[in-house]
Write a protein that holds these residues in place. Sequence first.
Motif, short mmCIF file in Angstrom:
data_model
loop_
_atom_site.label_atom_id
_atom_site.label_comp_id
_atom_site.label_asym_id
_atom_site.label_seq_id
_atom_site.Cartn_x
_atom_site.Cartn_y
_atom_site.Cartn_z
N GLU A 93 0.83 -1.19 0.00
CA GLU A 93 0.00 0.00 0.00
C GLU A 93 0.87 1.25 0.00
OE1 GLU A 93 -2.77 -0.11 3.16
OE2 GLU A 93 -3.91 -1.78 2.32
N ALA A 94 0.23 2.37 -0.15
CA ALA A 94 0.98 3.62 -0.22
C ALA A 94 1.42 4.07 1.15
CB ALA A 94 0.11 4.70 -0.87
N ALA A 95 2.52 4.79 1.19
CA ALA A 95 2.92 5.47 2.41
C ALA A 95 1.93 6.60 2.66
CB ALA A 95 4.33 6.03 2.23
N PRO A 96 1.88 7.15 3.88
CA PRO A 96 0.97 8.26 4.15
C PRO A 96 1.18 9.39 3.15
CG PRO A 96 1.96 7.46 6.17
CD PRO A 96 2.65 6.75 5.05
N THR A 185 -3.12 13.71 -8.99
CA THR A 185 -1.81 13.76 -8.37
C THR A 185 -1.43 12.37 -7.88
OG1 THR A 185 -2.76 14.33 -6.21
CG2 THR A 185 -2.11 16.15 -7.64
N TYR A 186 -0.15 12.02 -8.02
CA TYR A 186 0.32 10.68 -7.70
C TYR A 186 1.68 10.76 -7.02
CZ TYR A 186 -3.23 9.73 -11.23
OH TYR A 186 -4.41 9.70 -11.94
N GLY A 187 1.90 9.87 -6.07
CA GLY A 187 3.18 9.81 -5.39
C GLY A 187 3.73 8.40 -5.37
N PHE A 188 5.02 8.28 -5.61
CA PHE A 188 5.70 6.98 -5.59
C PHE A 188 6.92 7.10 -4.69
CE2 PHE A 188 3.60 7.66 -9.59
CZ PHE A 188 2.90 6.48 -9.80
N THR A 189 7.08 6.18 -3.76
CA THR A 189 8.24 6.19 -2.88
C THR A 189 8.79 4.78 -2.73
OG1 THR A 189 7.01 5.81 -0.82
CG2 THR A 189 7.27 8.09 -1.53
N ALA A 190 10.05 4.71 -2.32
CA ALA A 190 10.66 3.42 -1.97
C ALA A 190 11.61 3.67 -0.82
CB ALA A 190 11.40 2.81 -3.15
N GLN A 191 11.64 2.75 0.12
CA GLN A 191 12.50 2.87 1.29
C GLN A 191 13.43 1.67 1.38
OE1 GLN A 191 11.15 3.79 5.59
NE2 GLN A 191 11.57 1.62 5.53
N GLY A 192 14.70 1.95 1.61
CA GLY A 192 15.68 0.88 1.81
C GLY A 192 16.21 0.92 3.23
N ALA A 199 8.63 -0.73 -1.88
CA ALA A 199 8.07 0.34 -2.70
C ALA A 199 6.61 0.60 -2.34
CB ALA A 199 8.19 -0.03 -4.18
N TYR A 200 6.19 1.86 -2.54
CA TYR A 200 4.84 2.28 -2.24
C TYR A 200 4.30 3.12 -3.40
CZ TYR A 200 6.31 1.41 2.64
OH TYR A 200 6.79 0.85 3.80
N ALA A 201 2.98 3.21 -3.49
CA ALA A 201 2.35 4.11 -4.46
C ALA A 201 1.12 4.72 -3.82
CB ALA A 201 1.97 3.37 -5.73
N GLY A 202 0.78 5.93 -4.23
CA GLY A 202 -0.40 6.58 -3.70
C GLY A 202 -0.95 7.58 -4.68
N ALA A 203 -2.20 7.95 -4.47
CA ALA A 203 -2.86 8.93 -5.33
C ALA A 203 -3.73 9.83 -4.46
CB ALA A 203 -3.71 8.22 -6.39
N LYS A 209 -2.09 -0.36 -4.11
CA LYS A 209 -0.95 -1.26 -4.20
C LYS A 209 0.09 -0.70 -5.16
CE LYS A 209 -2.79 -5.12 -5.50
NZ LYS A 209 -2.88 -6.57 -5.81
N PHE A 210 1.37 -0.99 -4.87
CA PHE A 210 2.40 -0.63 -5.84
C PHE A 210 2.16 -1.47 -7.09
CE2 PHE A 210 6.61 -0.84 -7.81
CZ PHE A 210 6.82 0.52 -7.97
N PRO A 211 1.97 -0.84 -8.25
CA PRO A 211 1.45 -1.56 -9.41
C PRO A 211 2.50 -2.12 -10.36
CG PRO A 211 1.44 0.77 -9.86
CD PRO A 211 2.00 0.62 -8.47
N GLY A 212 3.78 -1.94 -10.07
CA GLY A 212 4.76 -2.31 -11.08
C GLY A 212 5.98 -2.98 -10.53
#
Length: 269
Positions: A93-96, A185-192, A199-203, A209-212
């Motif tokens: 799921e997306a991050a906040p 508007t869309y946001g994509f993040t990834a944390q290591g 990876a996360y995705a949000g709108a 869900k991260f779609p890719g």
Amino acid sequence: MTGTRTRSRALVALFAALSVLTAACAGSSTPEAAQGDGSRLGQKEKSRQGSKDPGKKAGGKRKGGGGNAVPGAPKGSGAGSLPESPPEAEAGEAAPEGGSFASSGPPSPVDPSLANRSSFVEDGRDAKKEGIVPSYAELLEAGVQGVGEDFEMRFTFDGQVPDKTEDKNTIMVIGFGISAGGNETYGFTAQGNQDGWKAYAGAKDGARKFPGEFMIEGDTIVMRVPWKFINGPREFRWQSNTTWFRSIANTTHYSFDMCPNEEAQDFPS
């Protein structure tokens, strides 16, 4: 013009805050593999033919702003601990989301002719740093490359990106924001962290869900997402940022890098 500048500033503030918020989100937890079709985390040297536009660097360079405040960046050298953590998003799921964009008009229309266009910005060695920071924390270039039915958000660094960070006190986060007008508007993040990448995705309308696919290709991180996730190829504006953070013995070491540094960049360019 005023609306465009307002939206750009909102884009900068949102995704700077989102990166740091995501870093706080799972600093001590073990990330699971991101859910979604074809997600692959922590892969190195995965080559993709045609992923980059050979001419993307021509005329694409923007110099660092230098004087801008860095919203959301870690402060001081004595913080010694991560920010207070919000509830962690479920796997995939997306991050906040953390904010909203100003709108300067209706959403841009779908344009299939843009499916293979690109937009890249060279960033230079201009990260805001404190303490001892590895070379791979320095963002040198970021952008978008259309690849048929998908598009790639690409981050190139000044060193090979690790599959996982050095220890439990070290976190790296990347963020990419897209604004296509209106509420599009869309946001994509990834944390290591020490356990790998997530990876996360949000709108604007909530978490998804991260779609890719998430990939590490030497010095480059790639997030590949279907165009349909943002309702098809179209004109938009984008902004990216990266954060590297380590806290050891009451000393904070960090790097914060934004690309572009000021106004958001147009796609295509």
